[in-house]
Design an enzyme around this catalytic site. Structure first.
Site, PDB file in Angstrom:
ATOM      1  CB  CYS A  22      -0.938   3.697   1.735  1.00 46.82           C
ATOM      2  SG  CYS A  22       0.545   3.278   2.843  1.00 46.82           S
TER       3      CYS A  22
ATOM      4  CE1 TYR B 190       2.104  -3.631   1.353  1.00 45.12           C
ATOM      5  CE2 TYR B 190       0.968  -3.877   3.503  1.00 45.12           C
ATOM      6  CZ  TYR B 190       1.188  -3.380   2.277  1.00 45.12           C
ATOM      7  OH  TYR B 190       0.422  -2.298   2.023  1.00 45.12           O
TER       8      TYR B 190
END
Length: 325
Positions: free
Chosen positions: A70, A201
């Site tokens: 992440c 994203y």
């Protein structure tokens, strides 16, 4: 090391399904990031506006739960290493692949059990902090041993607090958020977050052509500006690494490996931006950056846990990227 800490059962999509974000797509098809519920801060002296003592910085009191896959969590890992806080703030790493149960603790290369609390699923930390919690379970998490609860899962605050609140135990030659540069760092971070960190994203999770087109245009405009900015300087603010470099770099590190293909951020590769590519490799040579980067975790996470984008979960063999200077 022999351990008796429990671990989660293996990833099982058939039984538990896919992990889903606790956030809805906007009506125009654009991606909306989930809210981060826990936003307390660690401070150097623990004082807060209401005088309750807050969460004072102390060696051995706090623990990080992170994923090396992440980018938001990777920031905290890099800052902890840059500041030399490994013996001050402990850390556990979750399995990069998550099924419907979310982030989990399993034995594997680069990850393992939760030796601190014996949690098998990270959501147990959230439930211990707020019984019945049903929100987004994210990394990083900053955990307080003393009160047995989450201090924060708000990733921008965690890396700042590591650098500021723990300064007395950190390397004296590293200041990632110097007072004279804070206004500039804050302004650049805001742009980088909107169009680069979150921008990839917004490309990958867009659910309409218009939303994707808007996101990918903004992303590459920002990358072009950053490439120009770095034409005459080593780092974003000259000759010293700052919080801004950490925040940008975690996206650059994943760019050619996953974002170009998996998130369709493919107008140009990172390697096609000469100054950004030189800058990214320069930082990679620093052990706090390159030494905390696990491309195996990164690829397994992205390609294995976004079924709308990659329904067969096949992890590609490439690309082969040479990060040497």
């Amino acid at each position: 090391m022999t351990t008796t800490a429990p671990v989660a059962s293996p990833v099982d999509f058939a039984t538990y399904g896919d992990y889903t974000l606790k956030a809805a797509t906007r009506p125009d098809g654009s991606f909306a990031r989930p809210l981060y519920r826990f936003r307390d801060r660690v401070t150097a002296d623990g004082d807060t506006a209401d005088g309750d003592g807050g969460f004072p910085a102390e060696p051995g009191r706090y623990h990080l739960y992170v994923s090396l896959a992440c980018p938001w969590a990777h920031r905290s890992v890099i800052v902890r290493a840059l500041l030399g806080l490994e013996d001050v703030v402990s850390m556990s790493v979750v399995d990069p692949v998550r099924d419907g149960r979310g982030w989990a603790f399993r034995e594997g290369p680069g990850h393992g059990p939760d030796e601190l609390n014996g949690f098998t699923l990270l959501r147990e930390a959230y439930e211990a902090t707020e019984p019945g919690y049903d929100g987004h379970v994210s990394v990083p998490v900053l955990w307080d041993r003393r009160t047995g609860r989450i201090v924060s899962n708000n990733f921008p605050d965690i890396s700042l607090d590591l650098g500021q609140a723990f300064a007395r135990w950190a390397r004296p030659d590293v200041d990632l958020y110097p007072a004279d540069l804070r206004a500039g760092i804050d302004a650049l971070n805001e742009r980088v977050y909107a169009d680069v960190n979150n921008g990839v994203y917004r490309c990958g999770f867009a659910e309409s052509q218009e939303a994707y087109d808007t996101a990918v245009t903004a992303l590459f405009a920002a990358l072009g500006e950053l490439d120009e900015r770095l034409a005459g300087r080593r780092y974003l603010f000259g000759d010293r690494i700052t919080e801004a470099d950490v925040r940008l770099w975690v996206t650059l590190a994943r760019f050619d490996t996953v974002y170009v293909t998996h998130f369709k951020a493919n107008i140009r590769r990172l390697a096609d931006h000469p100054n950004l590519w030189r800058y990214a490799r320069d930082l990679f040579a620093n052990p706090a950056f390159g030494g905390t980067t696990d491309f195996g975790h990164i690829k397994r996470h992205y390609y294995g846990t976004h079924p709308k984008i990659n329904p067969l979960r096949i992890v590609p063999a490439g690309p082969v990227v040479d990060w040497s200077l």
